[in-house]
Design an enzyme around this catalytic site. Structure first.
Site, mmCIF file in Angstrom:
data_model
loop_
_atom_site.group_PDB
_atom_site.id
_atom_site.type_symbol
_atom_site.label_atom_id
_atom_site.label_comp_id
_atom_site.label_asym_id
_atom_site.label_seq_id
_atom_site.Cartn_x
_atom_site.Cartn_y
_atom_site.Cartn_z
ATOM 1 N N ASP A 46 -29.092 -1.031 6.788
ATOM 2 C CA ASP A 46 -28.414 -1.004 8.084
ATOM 3 C C ASP A 46 -28.983 -2.087 8.998
ATOM 4 O OD1 ASP A 46 -26.760 0.382 10.252
ATOM 5 O OD2 ASP A 46 -28.767 0.362 11.134
ATOM 6 N N TYR A 51 -30.177 -6.826 16.906
ATOM 7 C CA TYR A 51 -31.552 -6.951 16.427
ATOM 8 C C TYR A 51 -31.961 -8.424 16.334
ATOM 9 C CZ TYR A 51 -30.574 -2.121 14.948
ATOM 10 O OH TYR A 51 -30.208 -0.793 14.909
ATOM 11 N N LYS A 77 -23.169 -3.266 13.146
ATOM 12 C CA LYS A 77 -22.659 -2.635 14.361
ATOM 13 C C LYS A 77 -21.815 -3.598 15.191
ATOM 14 C CE LYS A 77 -26.720 0.286 14.144
ATOM 15 N NZ LYS A 77 -27.611 -0.534 13.328
#
Length: 336
Positions: A46, A51, A77
Site C-alpha cells: 500500500d 507519502y 490513494k
C-alpha cells in the site's frame, strides 16, 4: 467484492515510511526493505502520493516493476495531486501531521477530491509506480485530522467526485476495489450510512490498535461486518510506539501513552510475548479486519512482522490486559 478474497495474506506492507517519514532514508535502504518484504512472502503493498510527494510510489515501483504484476496486490490513494512546481516542505499545512514528510520530495501537493483530480491522480500514480494497473484505490485523509471543522465539506466533494469515479472504475473492472483510507472512524461511519456509492473496504490507520480501539468497536466494526465491508488496519503499531519507537499519532508520544505502553510491555514480558505479536494479532482478531499493513524502513523489521503474525500468544496474556483495563472488555482477542 470483499477484498479478503483479493488479499493473499493478512500481512501487507505499508510504505508511508518510504516517503522519508520522520527522516531521510537512502534509496538503497528503501529498495532493500521492499525487496525484503517480497522475499518474506508479502504480496500486498500500500502506498499514496502523499507519502513524500510521490517518493514512496516511485521507490515502491522501482522494486515491484522487477516482479510479475499478477503476483502482487497494489493499492494507492487519491485526494492529492502532485505538481511539478516546488514548495517549501517545512511550510506545508498538514493538519495534525505537520512536518511529517519534510524530508520527502519538494513537489507541491494540492488537496483535490473532485472527479477530474481523481482520474489525474490515478494516471500520475501509475506512472510513478511503473505499472499498468491498480488493484485497490483509497480516498485519502478526508477527515478531521487534516481538515478540522471543514472536513465535512471535503468529504462532500469526495462523495460526489472521487467516490463515484472509483465506483465506476470498479464496475468497469479497471480497479478491483475502492474505499476510504483515513485516521478517523467518523468518515467511515458516515460512508456506511450512504445508499450509494458503496465501498468495498476501508483502510483505517491507528484506530484499531492495542492503544486505541474503543470507538471503532462501538459502531464501526459491527456495521462494517454487517455490510461485508472489509477493514485493513493501518498503523497497527500506533506510529511505532508499540514496536520500540517513540512516535504515537505521528508525533512524539505523550507521557500517558508511554506509561500505558510500559504497562503492556511488563505484562508481555511476564508471559513471554513480544509486543509486536500482541499488537499485530490484536488488530487482526476482529472478523471485520482482514489485513494489517505495518510500515518499515529497515529490511530486518519485515522478518519481525512475519514472525509476530505466527507467534503463540497465551490466553492468559489477554486476560491480564483485560484485568488491568488495558483493552476493552468487548474487544475480541485471538484464540489459540
Amino acid at each position: 467484492m470483499t477484498i479478503k478474497s483479493l488479499l493473499p495474506s493478512p500481512l501487507g506492507f505499508g510504505t508511508a515510511p518510504l516517503g522519508n517519514m520522520f527522516r531521510a532514508i537512502p534509496d538503497e535502504e528503501a529498495a532493500a526493505t521492499v525487496q525484503a518484504a517480497w522475499d518474506q512472502g508479502i504480496r500486498y503493498f500500500d502506498t499514496a502520493p502523499f507519502y513524500g510527494a510521490g517518493l514512496s510510489e516511485i521507490r515502491l515501483g522501482d522494486v515491484l516493476s522487477q516482479h510479475p504484476r499478477d503476483e502482487y496486490v497494489l493499492s494507492t490513494k487519491v485526494g492529492r495531486v502532485i505538481l511539478d512546481e516546488i514548495e517549501d516542505t517545512t511550510a506545508r499545512d498538514l493538519g495534525e501531521k505537520g512536518g511529517l514528510f519534510e524530508h520527502g520530495r519538494p513537489n507541491k501537493m494540492i488537496n483535490d477530491y473532485t472527479a477530474e483530480a481523481t482520474l489525474r491522480s490515478i494516471e500520475d500514480s501509475l506512472k510513478r509506480l511503473n505499472t499498468d494497473r491498480l488493484d485497490i484505490v483509497w480516498v485519502h485523509d478526508v477527515a478531521q485530522d487534516f481538515y478540522g471543522d471543514e472536513w465535512l465539506a471535503a468529504y462532500e466533494t469526495a462523495r460526489t467526485g472521487a467516490f463515484r469515479v472509483l465506483q465506476k472504475l470498479r464496475d468497469e473492472g479497471v480497479i478491483k476495489a475502492w474505499g476510504l483510507g483515513v485516521n478517523r472512524v467518523e468518515p467511515l461511519e458516515l460512508t456506511l450510512d450512504l445508499d450509494e456509492p458503496k465501498p468495498d473496504a476501508f483502510l483505517l490507520a491507528g484506530r484499531y490498535t492495542l492503544l486505541d480501539h474503543d470507538r471503532a468497536l462501538q459502531r464501526l466494526l459491527p456495521s462494517a461486518s454487517a455490510q461485508n465491508v472489509d477493514i485493513v488496519v493501518g498503523g497497527p503499531y500506533s506510529s511505532g510506539i508499540l514496536a520500540g519507537g517513540t512516535h504515537f499519532e505521528y508525533q512524539k508520544a505523550p507521557a500517558a501513552i508511554i506509561d500505558r505502553v510500559e504497562r503492556i510491555k511488563a505484562i508481555a514480558a511476564r508471559h513471554g510475548v513480544s509486543i509486536k505479536a500482541a499488537a499485530l494479532q490484536f488488530s487482526l482478531a476482529h472478523p471485520a479486519t482482514v489485513a494489517a499493513i505495518p510500515g518499515a524502513t529497515k529490511p530486518s523489521r519485515i522478518a519481525e512482522d512475519v514472525a509476530a503474525l505466527s507467534e503463540a500468544v497465551p490466553a492468559a496474556f489477554w486476560t491480564a490486559l483485560r484485568e488491568q483495563k488495558l483493552i476493552a472488555d468487548t474487544a475480541l482477542v485471538p484464540t489459540a
